[in-house]
Write a protein that holds these residues in place. Structure first.
Motif, PDB file in Angstrom:
ATOM      1  N   GLN A 258     -10.149  -5.704  -9.528  1.00  0.00           N
ATOM      2  CA  GLN A 258      -9.778  -6.358 -10.969  1.00  0.00           C
ATOM      3  C   GLN A 258      -9.699  -5.179 -12.032  1.00  0.00           C
ATOM      4  O   GLN A 258      -8.614  -5.096 -12.916  1.00  0.00           O
ATOM      5  N   ASP A 259     -10.455  -4.030 -11.995  1.00  0.00           N
ATOM      6  CA  ASP A 259     -10.151  -2.755 -12.605  1.00  0.00           C
ATOM      7  C   ASP A 259      -9.109  -2.068 -12.501  1.00  0.00           C
ATOM      8  O   ASP A 259      -8.386  -1.644 -13.487  1.00  0.00           O
ATOM      9  N   LEU A 260      -8.718  -2.028 -11.188  1.00  0.00           N
ATOM     10  CA  LEU A 260      -7.213  -1.262 -11.123  1.00  0.00           C
ATOM     11  C   LEU A 260      -6.163  -2.279 -11.614  1.00  0.00           C
ATOM     12  O   LEU A 260      -5.320  -1.407 -12.297  1.00  0.00           O
ATOM     13  N   GLU A 261      -6.207  -3.331 -11.224  1.00  0.00           N
ATOM     14  CA  GLU A 261      -5.135  -4.215 -11.888  1.00  0.00           C
ATOM     15  C   GLU A 261      -5.104  -4.172 -13.364  1.00  0.00           C
ATOM     16  O   GLU A 261      -4.027  -4.086 -14.019  1.00  0.00           O
ATOM     17  N   ALA A 262      -6.090  -4.155 -14.106  1.00  0.00           N
ATOM     18  CA  ALA A 262      -6.422  -4.247 -15.363  1.00  0.00           C
ATOM     19  C   ALA A 262      -5.872  -2.944 -16.083  1.00  0.00           C
ATOM     20  O   ALA A 262      -5.199  -2.720 -16.950  1.00  0.00           O
ATOM     21  N   PHE A 263      -6.175  -1.806 -15.338  1.00  0.00           N
ATOM     22  CA  PHE A 263      -5.894  -0.574 -15.726  1.00  0.00           C
ATOM     23  C   PHE A 263      -4.412  -0.203 -15.658  1.00  0.00           C
ATOM     24  O   PHE A 263      -3.570   0.288 -16.589  1.00  0.00           O
ATOM     25  N   THR A 286     -12.832  18.890   0.622  1.00  0.00           N
ATOM     26  CA  THR A 286     -12.290  17.548   1.430  1.00  0.00           C
ATOM     27  C   THR A 286     -11.493  16.875   0.396  1.00  0.00           C
ATOM     28  O   THR A 286     -12.008  16.679  -0.686  1.00  0.00           O
ATOM     29  N   ARG A 287     -10.335  16.559   0.787  1.00  0.00           N
ATOM     30  CA  ARG A 287      -9.507  15.492   0.183  1.00  0.00           C
ATOM     31  C   ARG A 287      -9.172  14.213   0.534  1.00  0.00           C
ATOM     32  O   ARG A 287      -8.709  14.046   1.610  1.00  0.00           O
ATOM     33  N   LYS A 288      -9.071  13.264  -0.099  1.00  0.00           N
ATOM     34  CA  LYS A 288      -8.573  11.842   0.174  1.00  0.00           C
ATOM     35  C   LYS A 288      -7.954  11.277  -0.883  1.00  0.00           C
ATOM     36  O   LYS A 288      -7.962  11.722  -2.194  1.00  0.00           O
ATOM     37  N   LEU A 289      -7.044  10.304  -0.410  1.00  0.00           N
ATOM     38  CA  LEU A 289      -6.165   9.513  -1.490  1.00  0.00           C
ATOM     39  C   LEU A 289      -5.995   8.006  -1.200  1.00  0.00           C
ATOM     40  O   LEU A 289      -6.198   7.697  -0.125  1.00  0.00           O
ATOM     41  N   ALA A 290      -5.892   7.129  -2.203  1.00  0.00           N
ATOM     42  CA  ALA A 290      -5.697   5.891  -2.070  1.00  0.00           C
ATOM     43  C   ALA A 290      -4.398   5.481  -2.956  1.00  0.00           C
ATOM     44  O   ALA A 290      -4.217   6.080  -3.817  1.00  0.00           O
ATOM     45  N   VAL A 291      -3.577   4.516  -2.240  1.00  0.00           N
ATOM     46  CA  VAL A 291      -2.237   4.143  -3.114  1.00  0.00           C
ATOM     47  C   VAL A 291      -2.498   2.636  -3.415  1.00  0.00           C
ATOM     48  O   VAL A 291      -2.963   1.808  -2.480  1.00  0.00           O
ATOM     49  N   PHE A 292      -2.386   2.369  -4.732  1.00  0.00           N
ATOM     50  CA  PHE A 292      -2.945   0.785  -5.162  1.00  0.00           C
ATOM     51  C   PHE A 292      -1.368   0.591  -5.729  1.00  0.00           C
ATOM     52  O   PHE A 292      -1.037   1.051  -6.788  1.00  0.00           O
ATOM     53  N   SER A 293      -0.988  -0.741  -5.370  1.00  0.00           N
ATOM     54  CA  SER A 293       0.151  -1.244  -5.928  1.00  0.00           C
ATOM     55  C   SER A 293       0.238  -2.868  -5.308  1.00  0.00           C
ATOM     56  O   SER A 293       0.063  -3.028  -4.225  1.00  0.00           O
ATOM     57  N   ARG A 294       0.532  -3.694  -6.422  1.00  0.00           N
ATOM     58  CA  ARG A 294       0.544  -5.082  -6.108  1.00  0.00           C
ATOM     59  C   ARG A 294       2.203  -5.358  -5.635  1.00  0.00           C
ATOM     60  O   ARG A 294       2.399  -6.362  -4.653  1.00  0.00           O
ATOM     61  N   HIS A 295       2.996  -4.336  -5.650  1.00  0.00           N
ATOM     62  CA  HIS A 295       4.490  -4.589  -5.263  1.00  0.00           C
ATOM     63  C   HIS A 295       4.465  -3.765  -3.762  1.00  0.00           C
ATOM     64  O   HIS A 295       4.596  -2.547  -3.810  1.00  0.00           O
ATOM     65  N   GLU A 296       4.484  -4.520  -2.989  1.00  0.00           N
ATOM     66  CA  GLU A 296       4.384  -4.187  -1.450  1.00  0.00           C
ATOM     67  C   GLU A 296       5.371  -3.138  -1.343  1.00  0.00           C
ATOM     68  O   GLU A 296       5.450  -2.084  -0.618  1.00  0.00           O
ATOM     69  N   PRO A 297       6.899  -3.324  -2.020  1.00  0.00           N
ATOM     70  CA  PRO A 297       7.971  -2.303  -1.499  1.00  0.00           C
ATOM     71  C   PRO A 297       7.724  -1.040  -2.053  1.00  0.00           C
ATOM     72  O   PRO A 297       7.880   0.198  -1.356  1.00  0.00           O
ATOM     73  N   LEU A 298       6.951  -0.922  -3.264  1.00  0.00           N
ATOM     74  CA  LEU A 298       6.755   0.291  -3.804  1.00  0.00           C
ATOM     75  C   LEU A 298       5.511   0.946  -3.153  1.00  0.00           C
ATOM     76  O   LEU A 298       5.675   2.428  -2.890  1.00  0.00           O
ATOM     77  N   ARG A 299       4.525   0.241  -2.766  1.00  0.00           N
ATOM     78  CA  ARG A 299       3.461   0.834  -2.149  1.00  0.00           C
ATOM     79  C   ARG A 299       3.807   1.376  -0.926  1.00  0.00           C
ATOM     80  O   ARG A 299       3.766   2.382  -0.384  1.00  0.00           O
ATOM     81  N   GLY A 300       4.842   0.715   0.103  1.00  0.00           N
ATOM     82  CA  GLY A 300       5.175   1.114   1.261  1.00  0.00           C
ATOM     83  C   GLY A 300       6.236   2.605   0.992  1.00  0.00           C
ATOM     84  O   GLY A 300       5.934   3.343   1.776  1.00  0.00           O
ATOM     85  N   THR A 301       6.889   2.534  -0.203  1.00  0.00           N
ATOM     86  CA  THR A 301       7.787   3.866  -0.287  1.00  0.00           C
ATOM     87  C   THR A 301       6.983   4.903  -0.665  1.00  0.00           C
ATOM     88  O   THR A 301       7.146   6.149  -0.070  1.00  0.00           O
TER      89      THR A 301
END
Length: 349
Positions: A258-263, A286-301
């Motif tokens: 919910q916080d990610l969506e609101a942000f 040590t590096r890590k990353l996360a990709v968040f998007s409700r739009h599947e095409p953008l997330r996939g890209t």
């Protein structure tokens, strides 16, 4: 402004980290001290609203430690750069970045100089003076500039700010972290030669690193805002946040989705990339990353661009994620910091 005096603003990037802040303060001070009969007022501007300053914990720590009160700083929401430019009174020097975000595109023609350590994304025409060098810290370029100037301008406070910033940016000059260059190390040595009373490396780095990674009591929204960069294309805006806790810990925060969506919704972002970094005792990252998007095409890209990148290759390994709209990775190439990942994401947009 009322006297129609030219205002020469020195400004860092919109993440306004320690490097941007100190580079702006030190260079503006140097220009004010060394310009012959200056017709302009030289003003360092911190490129965030004043309300966000408390989130820059390493910066507030260092400035407080060096006796510089927040009351004598000028923040982005306290100066009308557009109005100054419209009145023909603005000159702009950019430190720690060389491409203005879309919202500031109108200020481009006011830019007279650039000092940056990111790869050059686009050429600038005359009369802009451009210094873009692959060093670990923009503060190194500012230090070199000051040391080439008139003797006696560099004072103890400015030297201490530059010294601490280079040490933090270059992970205590550790080769294992992949940030330091011979020029960074040379600047630290020159500052220490000029001011032998500067504190020891380990003490400076330890205190700043502890302050930077202190996210005690911050909300998720504040953690995402603390070290935020923004990329935009004609259609989309993307946030990229540096987050100072382990990614697995971050993904388990209560109410995170919910916080990610609101942000993203509140800022008009189509997606958000979160990048985490931690260091072991030998300063190896040590590096890590996360990709968040409700739009599947953008997330996939975005995911494909990151997975398939070759300049540099990130060597990503999938990590478990609690949600389908968040894709998480361990980053095998731990030397590829955010400034090397940003061009990959910009090209994907």
């Amino acid at each position: 402004v009322r006297q129609h005096r030219e205002i020469h603003v020195v400004m860092g990037n919109e993440a306004c980290d320690l490097d941007s802040t100190v580079s702006a303060l030190a260079l503006a001070y140097f220009l004010a001290q060394s310009s012959p009969a200056p017709k302009a007022a030289f003003i360092p501007v911190l490129n965030i609203p004043r309300a966000d300053f408390a989130l820059r914990t390493e910066t507030t720590f260092l400035l407080r430690d060096r006796g510089i009160p927040a009351s004598c700083l000028i923040f982005r929401d306290e100066i009308d750069l557009g109005g100054l430019h419209h009145a023909g009174l603005l000159s702009l020097t950019l430190v720690d970045h060389h491409v203005l975000p879309g919202a500031d595109a109108a200020l481009e023609e006011a830019v007279v100089e650039v000092l940056d350590h990111r790869p050059l994304e686009r050429e600038r025409g005359a009369p802009c003076q451009v210094t873009v060098e692959p060093v670990g810290s923009c503060a190194t370029l500012v230090t070199e500039r000051i040391l080439q100037g008139p003797p006696g301008v560099l004072d103890r406070t400015t030297a201490a700010l530059l010294h601490a910033t280079i040490l933090l940016d270059c992970i205590n000059l550790s080769p294992a972290a992949g940030k330091v260059t011979p020029r960074d190390a040379a600047c630290v040595a020159l500052l220490e030669e000029r001011f032998p009373e500067l504190p020891a490396h380990d003490a400076v780095f330890g205190a700043l690193q502890a302050a930077k990674f202190d996210v005690t009591g911050l909300t998720t929204e504040q953690m995402l805002r603390k070290d935020l960069k923004v990329l935009s294309s004609d259609e989309l805006v993307l946030g990229i946040s540096g987050v100072f806790v382990d990614l697995e810990t971050f993904l388990q925060r209560p109410g995170l989705l919910q916080d990610l969506e609101a942000f993203c919704q509140g800022r008009g972002y189509a997606g958000l990339v979160t990048m985490t970094v931690s260091f072991n005792d030998r300063y190896e990252p040590t590096r890590k990353l996360a990709v968040f998007s409700r739009h599947e095409p953008l997330r996939g890209t975005l995911c494909r661009a990151l997975e398939e990148a070759t300049a540099p290759s990130l060597l990503l390994q999938p990590l478990p994620s609690p949600w389908p709209c968040v894709v998480a990775y361990a980053q095998g190439n731990a030397l590829a910091a955010r400034k090397k990942v940003l061009p990959i994401l910009r090209a994907a947009l």
